[in-house]
Design an enzyme around this catalytic site. Structure first.
Site, PDB file in Angstrom:
ATOM      1  N   CYS A 101     -59.217  70.113  81.202  1.00 29.62           N
ATOM      2  CA  CYS A 101     -59.212  70.125  79.737  1.00 29.62           C
ATOM      3  C   CYS A 101     -57.918  70.721  79.204  1.00 29.62           C
ATOM      4  CB  CYS A 101     -60.415  70.914  79.219  1.00 29.62           C
ATOM      5  SG  CYS A 101     -60.493  71.042  77.420  1.00 29.62           S
ATOM      6  N   CYS A 104     -58.285  72.922  76.132  1.00 23.86           N
ATOM      7  CA  CYS A 104     -58.831  74.241  76.434  1.00 23.86           C
ATOM      8  C   CYS A 104     -57.778  75.166  77.039  1.00 23.86           C
ATOM      9  CB  CYS A 104     -60.003  74.123  77.411  1.00 23.86           C
ATOM     10  SG  CYS A 104     -61.354  73.056  76.881  1.00 23.86           S
ATOM     11  N   ASP A 105     -56.974  74.632  77.950  1.00 21.71           N
ATOM     12  CA  ASP A 105     -56.110  75.480  78.770  1.00 21.71           C
ATOM     13  C   ASP A 105     -54.615  75.246  78.592  1.00 21.71           C
ATOM     14  OD1 ASP A 105     -58.440  76.521  79.921  1.00 21.71           O
ATOM     15  OD2 ASP A 105     -58.504  74.931  81.420  1.00 21.71           O
TER      16      ASP A 105
END
Length: 277
Positions: A101, A104-105
Site C-alpha cells: 500500500c 499507507c507507507d
C-alpha cells in the site's frame, strides 16, 4: 471478527489518510478505537473464525470452529488479501520494507529508492503516488508490455523518477534488518542481477476472501461479492462491505463508509421483516 480486529489496516505502521487524525495513526490503534466505540454502543465482538455458512435456510447458519450461530441478517466484511510474490525474504520483511500500500507507507520512503512490482493500473497509479516522496522508482514487470491503461502508461513514462525494468521477475528480497535489495531474474535470458533498494511495493493483484461464499451468493469473475448501491447481495438479508466487494478503491475510509451503509441497510431489512417501519 476473526483472530483480531483491523484486517489489513491493522498491519500498517502509520495511516495518514484517515479523516480526523492529522498526525496519522497506527492501523492497530485505529482498529482498537473503532472496537472501543462499537462496544460502547453494545456491539459484542467474538474472536473466532468462520468455517462455513449456509444462506439457503433462515435464519442463516454461521458455523465457526467453536460453535454455531443463527442470524436473521448477515454483513460480510472479510476483506481481501494482497497477492504475494511467494519469494524468499518477502514474508520476513513485511512491515520492514515490503509493502502492499503506497498510500499507507509511501511517506516513509522520502528521498529513497523503491521497487514496484507489477504492470497493471495499480502498479502505475501507486508509482505516481510514490514519486511524490521517493527519489527513484523502478517498476519491475515480467512482460515486455504493460497491462495498464494508456493514460497511466503515458504519465509513468513521462515521470523522470520512474524507470522500467521489463522481462524481469523478483527472485528474492534481500537484507539484514530491513530491505536492502531485490534479486532479479531476466525471463528471456535467465540473467540474475541484484538491484539495491530501500523498499518493495507489490501490486500483482488482490484476492478477495470469498472462498466461504462460493456457490452461496453471486460473485463476479474476480470472485468479489456483487452488491447493489445499498450493499445488498443477491440473497435478501445478506449484505457485504469493504474490500470483499470493492476491487477499486481499497481504502479504510471507503470500507468504513460501505460498512455503515450495510449496517443501515441491514437495520431497515430487519425492521421490514418485523413489520416495523
Amino acid at each position: 471478527v476473526g483472530p483480531a480486529p483491523g484486517g489489513q489496516a491493522a498491519t500498517t505502521d502509520k495511516m495518514e489518510n484517515f479523516p480526523g487524525f492529522p498526525e496519522g495513526i497506527a492501523g492497530q490503534a485505529l482498529a482498537s478505537l473503532i472496537q472501543e466505540q462499537a462496544e460502547g454502543f453494545g456491539a459484542r465482538l467474538i474472536y473466532d473464525e468462520v468455517a462455513a455458512v449456509d444462506f439457503s435456510q433462515r435464519p442463516f447458519k454461521i458455523t465457526t470452529y467453536d460453535r454455531e450461530y443463527r442470524a436473521k441478517a448477515v454483513i460480510i466484511a472479510t476483506g481481501a488479501k494482497p497477492r504475494r510474490l511467494g519469494v524468499p525474504g518477502e514474508d520476513r520483511f513485511i512491515g520492514r520494507g515490503v509493502s502492499f500500500c503506497a498510500t499507507c507507507d509511501g511517506f516513509f520512503y522520502r528521498d529513497k529508492t523503491v521497487v514496484v512490482v507489477g504492470g497493471g493500473d495499480s502498479a502505475l497509479d501507486e508509482s505516481q503516488f510514490l514519486a511524490k516522496f521517493a527519489q527513484k522508482i523502478y517498476i519491475v514487470h515480467r512482460r515486455d508490455k504493460l497491462r495498464a491503461t494508456k493514460h497511466l502508461q503515458e504519465r509513468a513514462f513521462a515521470n523522470p523518477k520512474i524507470e522500467f525494468i521489463f522481462n524481469s521477475v523478483v527472485e528474492e528480497v534481500v537484507g539484514e534488518e530491513k530491505v536492502e535489495g531485490v534479486r532479479l531474474r531476466r525471463v528471456d535470458t535467465g540473467e540474475i542481477t541484484l538491484l539495491p533498494t530501500d523498499g518493495v511495493f507489490v501490486y500483482i493483484g488482490l484476492d478477495p476472501n470469498t472462498r466461504l461464499f462460493e456457490g452461496q451468493i453471486a460473485l463476479d469473475n474476480q470472485k468479489y461479492i456483487i452488491t447493489d448501491k445499498r450493499q445488498c447481495t443477491n440473497i435478501p438479508g445478506v449484505f457485504a462491505a469493504g474490500d470483499v466487494q470493492d476491487p477499486n478503491f481499497r481504502q479504510v475510509v471507503i470500507a468504513a463508509g460501505t460498512g455503515a451503509a450495510a449496517a443501515i441497510a441491514a437495520e431497515h431489512y430487519l425492521s421490514e421483516q418485523e413489520g416495523v417501519r
